[in-house]
Scaffold this active site. Sequence first.
Site, PDB file in Angstrom:
ATOM      1  N   PRO A  21       0.833  -1.203   0.000  1.00  0.00           N
ATOM      2  CG  PRO A  21       0.088  -0.964   2.200  1.00  0.00           C
ATOM      3  CD  PRO A  21       0.780  -1.920   1.286  1.00  0.00           C
ATOM      4  CB  CYS A  23      -0.774   7.489   0.974  1.00  0.00           C
ATOM      5  SG  CYS A  23      -1.608   6.724   2.353  1.00  0.00           S
ATOM      6  CB  ALA A  60      -3.281   3.903   4.361  1.00  0.00           C
ATOM      7  CD  GLN A 102      -2.021  -0.232   4.932  1.00  0.00           C
ATOM      8  OE1 GLN A 102      -1.902   0.891   4.464  1.00  0.00           O
ATOM      9  NE2 GLN A 102      -1.034  -0.865   5.532  1.00  0.00           N
ATOM     10  CE1 TYR A 183      -0.044   7.468   9.993  1.00  0.00           C
ATOM     11  CE2 TYR A 183       0.809   5.469   8.990  1.00  0.00           C
ATOM     12  CZ  TYR A 183       0.727   6.855   9.031  1.00  0.00           C
ATOM     13  OH  TYR A 183       1.423   7.619   8.127  1.00  0.00           O
ATOM     14  NE  ARG A 231       3.241  -2.824   5.008  1.00  0.00           N
ATOM     15  CZ  ARG A 231       3.913  -1.944   4.286  1.00  0.00           C
ATOM     16  NH1 ARG A 231       3.606  -0.668   4.314  1.00  0.00           N
ATOM     17  NH2 ARG A 231       4.879  -2.335   3.483  1.00  0.00           N
ATOM     18  N   GLY A 330       7.882  -1.554  -3.283  1.00  0.00           N
ATOM     19  CA  GLY A 330       7.162  -0.297  -3.165  1.00  0.00           C
ATOM     20  C   GLY A 330       7.628   0.760  -4.149  1.00  0.00           C
ATOM     21  NE  ARG A 331      11.234   3.563  -1.000  1.00  0.00           N
ATOM     22  CZ  ARG A 331      12.243   3.639  -0.139  1.00  0.00           C
ATOM     23  NH1 ARG A 331      12.775   4.819   0.152  1.00  0.00           N
ATOM     24  NH2 ARG A 331      12.728   2.546   0.430  1.00  0.00           N
TER      25      ARG A 331
HETATM   26  C1  FNR Z   1       4.331   4.335   1.675  1.00  0.00           C
HETATM   27  N1  FNR Z   1       4.211   3.324   2.621  1.00  0.00           N
HETATM   28  C2  FNR Z   1       2.957   3.024   3.130  1.00  0.00           C
HETATM   29  N2  FNR Z   1       2.805   1.999   4.006  1.00  0.00           N
HETATM   30  C3  FNR Z   1       1.578   1.612   4.423  1.00  0.00           C
HETATM   31  O1  FNR Z   1       1.468   0.678   5.215  1.00  0.00           O
HETATM   32  N3  FNR Z   1       0.460   2.264   3.966  1.00  0.00           N
HETATM   33  C4  FNR Z   1       0.530   3.311   3.105  1.00  0.00           C
HETATM   34  O2  FNR Z   1      -0.490   3.825   2.655  1.00  0.00           O
HETATM   35  C5  FNR Z   1       1.828   3.753   2.714  1.00  0.00           C
HETATM   36  N4  FNR Z   1       1.985   4.841   1.915  1.00  0.00           N
HETATM   37  C6  FNR Z   1       3.213   5.110   1.328  1.00  0.00           C
HETATM   38  C7  FNR Z   1       3.319   6.105   0.345  1.00  0.00           C
HETATM   39  C8  FNR Z   1       4.532   6.305  -0.305  1.00  0.00           C
HETATM   40  C9  FNR Z   1       4.624   7.354  -1.368  1.00  0.00           C
HETATM   41  C10 FNR Z   1       5.657   5.516   0.038  1.00  0.00           C
HETATM   42  C11 FNR Z   1       6.972   5.693  -0.688  1.00  0.00           C
HETATM   43  C12 FNR Z   1       5.557   4.570   1.033  1.00  0.00           C
HETATM   44  C13 FNR Z   1       5.346   2.409   2.874  1.00  0.00           C
HETATM   45  C14 FNR Z   1       5.469   1.403   1.732  1.00  0.00           C
HETATM   46  O3  FNR Z   1       4.340   0.525   1.710  1.00  0.00           O
HETATM   47  C15 FNR Z   1       6.748   0.545   1.874  1.00  0.00           C
HETATM   48  O4  FNR Z   1       6.711  -0.177   3.066  1.00  0.00           O
HETATM   49  C16 FNR Z   1       8.006   1.400   1.832  1.00  0.00           C
HETATM   50  O5  FNR Z   1       7.994   2.262   0.717  1.00  0.00           O
HETATM   51  C17 FNR Z   1       9.272   0.537   1.827  1.00  0.00           C
HETATM   52  O6  FNR Z   1       9.309  -0.287   0.697  1.00  0.00           O
HETATM   53  P1  FNR Z   1      10.234   0.093  -0.591  1.00  0.00           P
HETATM   54  O7  FNR Z   1       9.700   1.378  -1.152  1.00  0.00           O
HETATM   55  O8  FNR Z   1      11.637   0.239  -0.069  1.00  0.00           O
HETATM   56  O9  FNR Z   1      10.063  -1.059  -1.538  1.00  0.00           O
END
Ligand code: FNR
Length: 366
Positions: A21, A23, A60, A102, A183, A231, A330-331
């Site tokens: 997830p 945002c 989320a 999520q 949270y 999570r 993610g990213r």
């Molecule tokens: C997130 N992350 C995140 N985690 C979560 O539990 N709910 C969410 O809505 C979000 N939103 C969110 C937005 C953005 C723009 C980023 C970059 C990250 C955390 C994400 O799910 C993830 O755990 C992290 O980005 C680490 O993984 P990567 O990016 O290293 O693969």
Amino acid sequence: MLFEPLQIRGLSISNRAWMPPMCMYSADPAPGRAGFPTDFHVAHYAARAAGGAGLVTVEATGVSPEGRISPYDLGLWDDAQISSFARLTAGIRAGGAVPAIQLAHAGRKAATDKPWLGGGSVSETDLGWLPIGPSPLAFPGLPVPAELSRDEISAVVAQFAAAARRADAAGFDVVEIHAAHGYLLHSFLSPISNKRADEYGGSLENRARIVLEVAGAVRAVWPESKPLFMRVSATDWIEENPHDSRDAWTVEQTTQLARWVAELGVDLIHVSSGGVDQVPVPNDVDYQTRLAAEIKRDANVLVGAVGRITTPQQAERLLAEGEADAIYVGREMLRTPSWANDAAIELGARPRFIEQYAYTQPSARA
Ligand code: FNR
């Protein structure tokens, strides 16, 4: 192994390269439109699905208006929102992926601005609201939250269940309960943010009570054949800091929580970390995936690993060494929607929509 299917309950997931997830802070905050997915959300999630992800988790999504991190978050607190979410599940499914969502309550970290505008508190006179938490203790830089009464805790539990029922009606196949990142649910788990003297604070059993109630209430309305994920933040990163002796949330406590929620019907633990306070986090590449491996080994549950996973080889190794059952990217999937298809080609597996995307490039045929 990244392109081996995974069966959980009645659901078959075509591969183990999944989108976590994230945002987008892109919903319209106007009354009557707040929480609703837009055309942008439909395109965004469908693109990652068509790009080959086995499962795509919608960001989320607030179980109540006050449960949103920002006024620009998605929300599923009203039946009127169901049909807009059905557009997301249709797009994800058409792209060949499993639609997951999520469900979240932001607690004391709610009512903040878009991160690219600084992420500060949004005041009540603007689009914001007064955040709630287990105790009247502020997250650094944010307002002091209102302490939840026991009746208000019960209401939040019911909001999670009602949102899960709506997620089912919208066509989601997986719900992920957000109990990470400081949270609301994590803020009850952690002694950093929970100083309650009633049955929701103090001992591990008490701090975990709201999380177990949410897991039980969601499982009761979520169809038996559909998987339920949770999570977690596996640590507050306090214990790992030699200069910080505060009582905090640890990987041992997370392992116990994982065992408890597994008994209640949670099928997979998605292992993240941190977020309850601003503390230093290690910067080695496996800083977080090693926590997933530890929980998988000690709690004997299905585990999703996440954090700094960027290459197909790294994902494949985590699966091959038994450190995780699924890999969340993610990213890197924000940057490259076709990350999973590209990984399939690189690992010699078959990418999705091979005809549509690759017939002009015979070398890419698997
Ligand atoms: C997130 N992350 C995140 N985690 C979560 O539990 N709910 C969410 O809505 C979000 N939103 C969110 C937005 C953005 C723009 C980023 C970059 C990250 C955390 C994400 O799910 C993830 O755990 C992290 O980005 C680490 O993984 P990567 O990016 O290293 O693969």
